[in-house]
Design an enzyme around this catalytic site. Sequence first.
Site, mmCIF file in Angstrom:
data_model
loop_
_atom_site.group_PDB
_atom_site.id
_atom_site.type_symbol
_atom_site.label_atom_id
_atom_site.label_comp_id
_atom_site.label_asym_id
_atom_site.label_seq_id
_atom_site.Cartn_x
_atom_site.Cartn_y
_atom_site.Cartn_z
ATOM 1 N N HIS A 109 6.046 -3.568 1.205
ATOM 2 C CA HIS A 109 6.430 -2.196 0.818
ATOM 3 C C HIS A 109 6.010 -1.248 1.941
ATOM 4 O O HIS A 109 4.845 -1.278 2.369
ATOM 5 C CB HIS A 109 5.729 -1.797 -0.478
ATOM 6 C CG HIS A 109 5.985 -2.722 -1.630
ATOM 7 N ND1 HIS A 109 6.968 -2.521 -2.571
ATOM 8 C CD2 HIS A 109 5.409 -3.899 -1.970
ATOM 9 C CE1 HIS A 109 6.969 -3.504 -3.437
ATOM 10 N NE2 HIS A 109 6.031 -4.367 -3.092
ATOM 11 N N MET B 128 2.849 -6.663 -2.525
ATOM 12 C CA MET B 128 1.808 -6.589 -1.466
ATOM 13 C C MET B 128 2.325 -7.390 -0.289
ATOM 14 O O MET B 128 2.991 -8.344 -0.464
ATOM 15 C CB MET B 128 0.556 -7.254 -2.057
ATOM 16 C CG MET B 128 -0.677 -7.228 -1.222
ATOM 17 S SD MET B 128 -0.756 -8.362 0.190
ATOM 18 C CE MET B 128 -0.546 -9.921 -0.599
ATOM 19 N N PRO B 129 2.118 -6.913 0.935
ATOM 20 C CA PRO B 129 1.328 -5.803 1.450
ATOM 21 C C PRO B 129 2.003 -4.445 1.303
ATOM 22 O O PRO B 129 3.212 -4.367 1.111
ATOM 23 C CB PRO B 129 1.181 -6.133 2.937
ATOM 24 C CG PRO B 129 1.618 -7.547 3.110
ATOM 25 C CD PRO B 129 2.552 -7.820 1.996
ATOM 26 N N PHE B 130 1.142 -3.415 1.347
ATOM 27 C CA PHE B 130 1.599 -2.020 1.297
ATOM 28 C C PHE B 130 1.271 -1.363 2.636
ATOM 29 O O PHE B 130 0.132 -1.416 3.075
ATOM 30 C CB PHE B 130 0.889 -1.266 0.167
ATOM 31 C CG PHE B 130 0.909 -1.997 -1.148
ATOM 32 C CD1 PHE B 130 -0.256 -2.498 -1.707
ATOM 33 C CD2 PHE B 130 2.113 -2.232 -1.803
ATOM 34 C CE1 PHE B 130 -0.232 -3.201 -2.903
ATOM 35 C CE2 PHE B 130 2.141 -2.923 -3.007
ATOM 36 C CZ PHE B 130 0.970 -3.417 -3.557
#
EC number: 5.3.2.-
Lengths: 61, 61, 61, 61, 61, 61
Positions: free
Chosen positions: F40, F1-3
Amino acid sequence: MPFVHIEMVEGRTVEQKRELAKRVTEAVSEIAGVPAERVHVIFQDMKKEDYASGGTLVLDK
Amino acid sequence: MPFVHIEMVEGRTVEQKRELAKRVTEAVSEIAGVPAERVHVIFQDMKKEDYASGGTLVLDK
Amino acid sequence: MPFVHIEMVEGRTVEQKRELAKRVTEAVSEIAGVPAERVHVIFQDMKKEDYASGGTLVLDK
Amino acid sequence: MPFVHIEMVEGRTVEQKRELAKRVTEAVSEIAGVPAERVHVIFQDMKKEDYASGGTLVLDK
Amino acid sequence: MPFVHIEMVEGRTVEQKRELAKRVTEAVSEIAGVPAERVHVIFQDMKKEDYASGGTLVLDK
Amino acid sequence: MPFVHIEMVEGRTVEQKRELAKRVTEAVSEIAGVPAERVHVIFQDMKKEDYASGGTLVLDK
């Protein structure tokens, strides 16, 4: 278009989101060759009990 | 990666999400052949006025 | 409902998806207390040039 | 299936969502040739600080 | 905004998508009170091996 | 995370995606305060018949 969805664990401030929206829009507009006003950025906050990595909720880490 | 998003009508407990994250991560890790710590599970709760099937909100069923 | 979206880098076989759909549906049905036939699983394959972690495309790793 | 996700800035009433679910389900069922009861509509409300267009949060517009 | 994502098993024609985009945009614009040109509709086709309900791939039904 | 999910009409090159992944990861890592390797970025290309604004497919514009 383009549409950018950004999922993060909750806790970021409005100021961080303001800055992120600006910087991500600049990058996408410049690199993808699209006018900034056509770039949409959507933040999706995740509660700590709603996100797990390695099979464990962030809440339990 | 992999990323698993699970949308459910709100009401599941943290304990249910804990168990679900564990079981889904195990299945994905084992079958897709990816280390468990690289499996991300995200729960997205839906309010009853935010989900409709057959054209009717769950709220109204 | 529930809806489960599973994003993975492309390359998994139909057999792996068959097995994953079965196991994930069982887990969600049992733990969330929903009949299996109401559990929907959607696979979203990502090409190697369409997924980056750490700022680097999987294609370039 | 089909699954329809509708993201809007928060503020629409339950009545608007009721009407939208009905109308969108009718259109999808009729045009895609699927029984209405198999059409799922999910509303995702966005807070004004969570949506930006042109690099500016709706909150700041 | 609003953003409408419509996931369907692959096989719908361009003409069906043309008609769906028109009808869904009309409904959202009218009911949510937003100019049509600000309504975005995105279709996401699912292969039959990428969608399962009741734990079984559509491919196997 | 973050995505970060980035939806764009198809046509961007791998080089553009390489540069976008790098710049977006830098911005998110720096502003959200997360190590770059935990960011990501997923690109989702849309065919011209799969995206409509104002009720008209990009294909028809």
